[in-house]
Scaffold this motif. Structure first.
Motif, PDB file in Angstrom:
ATOM      1  N   LYS A 156       1.280  -3.840   0.128  1.00 51.88           N
ATOM      2  CA  LYS A 156       2.571  -4.881   1.230  1.00 51.88           C
ATOM      3  C   LYS A 156       0.780  -5.206   2.349  1.00 51.88           C
ATOM      4  CE  LYS A 156       5.034  -4.103   4.812  1.00 51.88           C
ATOM      5  NZ  LYS A 156       4.874  -4.507   5.096  1.00 51.88           N
ATOM      6  N   ASN A 158      -0.486  -5.525   6.073  1.00 54.49           N
ATOM      7  CA  ASN A 158      -0.163  -4.912   6.899  1.00 54.49           C
ATOM      8  C   ASN A 158       0.041  -5.386   7.777  1.00 54.49           C
ATOM      9  OD1 ASN A 158      -0.493  -2.718   8.832  1.00 54.49           O
ATOM     10  ND2 ASN A 158      -2.881  -2.282   8.843  1.00 54.49           N
ATOM     11  N   TRP A 159       0.742  -6.141   8.662  1.00 50.85           N
ATOM     12  CA  TRP A 159       1.158  -7.383  10.012  1.00 50.85           C
ATOM     13  C   TRP A 159       0.712  -6.305  10.780  1.00 50.85           C
ATOM     14  CZ3 TRP A 159       0.988 -11.955   8.958  1.00 50.85           C
ATOM     15  CH2 TRP A 159       1.265 -12.797   7.667  1.00 50.85           C
ATOM     16  N   GLU A 165       6.080   0.207   9.106  1.00 49.23           N
ATOM     17  CA  GLU A 165       5.637  -0.380   7.442  1.00 49.23           C
ATOM     18  C   GLU A 165       4.648   0.511   7.036  1.00 49.23           C
ATOM     19  OE1 GLU A 165       2.491  -2.873   9.354  1.00 49.23           O
ATOM     20  OE2 GLU A 165       3.917  -4.688   8.852  1.00 49.23           O
ATOM     21  N   THR A 168       7.577   1.739   4.278  1.00 55.82           N
ATOM     22  CA  THR A 168       8.232   0.503   3.775  1.00 55.82           C
ATOM     23  C   THR A 168       7.170   0.651   2.839  1.00 55.82           C
ATOM     24  OG1 THR A 168       9.039  -1.040   5.480  1.00 55.82           O
ATOM     25  CG2 THR A 168       8.317  -1.971   3.025  1.00 55.82           C
ATOM     26  N   THR A 169       6.080   0.678   2.875  1.00 52.71           N
ATOM     27  CA  THR A 169       5.419   0.524   1.796  1.00 52.71           C
ATOM     28  C   THR A 169       5.283   1.459   0.927  1.00 52.71           C
ATOM     29  OG1 THR A 169       2.898  -0.159   2.717  1.00 52.71           O
ATOM     30  CG2 THR A 169       2.795   0.330   0.643  1.00 52.71           C
TER      31      THR A 169
END
Length: 191
Positions: A156, A158-159, A165, A168-169
């Motif tokens: 995903k 990386n914001w 995050e 979530t990954t």
């Protein structure tokens, strides 16, 4: 001359913030399926499965990778509890899965044993990658044993480089693993 002194002061402030960054990232590793919003429900396959609690055979059981600043990512809970929660999600994929206690009485049915061999997070550019290696042993009710090693990578963007995050990954990675496992179980459950 005033601009250069302001630039120097701004750099000093930024470096002081960086020095105060946390040394390690403790994450609350909890499983939640990462599915497409329009995903259709899976039909029940008729496969009944008993699942033993996963074993953690990783060499480094303390960390799950590093943050963007090379600080260790540490889970508050054992990674095997997260994997066990993920394995319960096999019901969503059409497998009638039941968790069993350690050292159960002999059961007549399909049995799944899992070992978590690798679980870590790594970076490339602005993307995060979760890597997971799980070794499985599936014993059918007729006594046939199928062993398989799954190596799955989830990714995903990386914001914000936040703990959410990371989780979530890992969940994207686990969902991909479960999709592969469920497809194999539905095929092997019939033998």
């Amino acid at each position: 001359m005033q601009f250069s002194s302001m630039l120097t002061a701004a750099c000093c402030i930024l470096f002081s913030f960086a020095a105060q960054a946390k040394d390690e990232s403790f994450i609350d590793l909890h499983y939640q399926a990462e599915t497409a919003p329009n995903e259709k429900p899976y039909a029940q396959s008729g496969c009944t499965l008993f699942i033993k609690a996963p074993l953690d055979t990783r060499r480094n059981q303390e960390t799950l990778g590093t943050t963007f600043r090379d600080n260790p990512i540490i889970s508050k809970e054992p990674a095997t509890l997260w994997l066990l929660a993920a394995l319960k999600d096999l019901k969503r994929l059409g497998i009638n899965a039941t968790l069993i206690e350690p050292n159960p009485a002999p059961l007549n049915g399909n049995m799944l044993t899992t070992e978590l061999d690798k679980l870590y997070l790594w970076y490339h550019s602005m993307n995060m990658y979760g890597t997971m290696v799980v070794n499985t042993s599936f014993q059918t009710s007729s006594g046939n044993v199928f062993k398989h090693s799954y190596r799955v990578i989830g990714t995903k963007s990386n914001w914000a480089n936040t703990d959410g995050e990371y989780v979530t990954t890992f969940n994207i990675t686990a969902t991909r693993f479960l999709n592969q496992l469920a497809a194999d179980l539905q095929r092997e459950c019939k033998t």
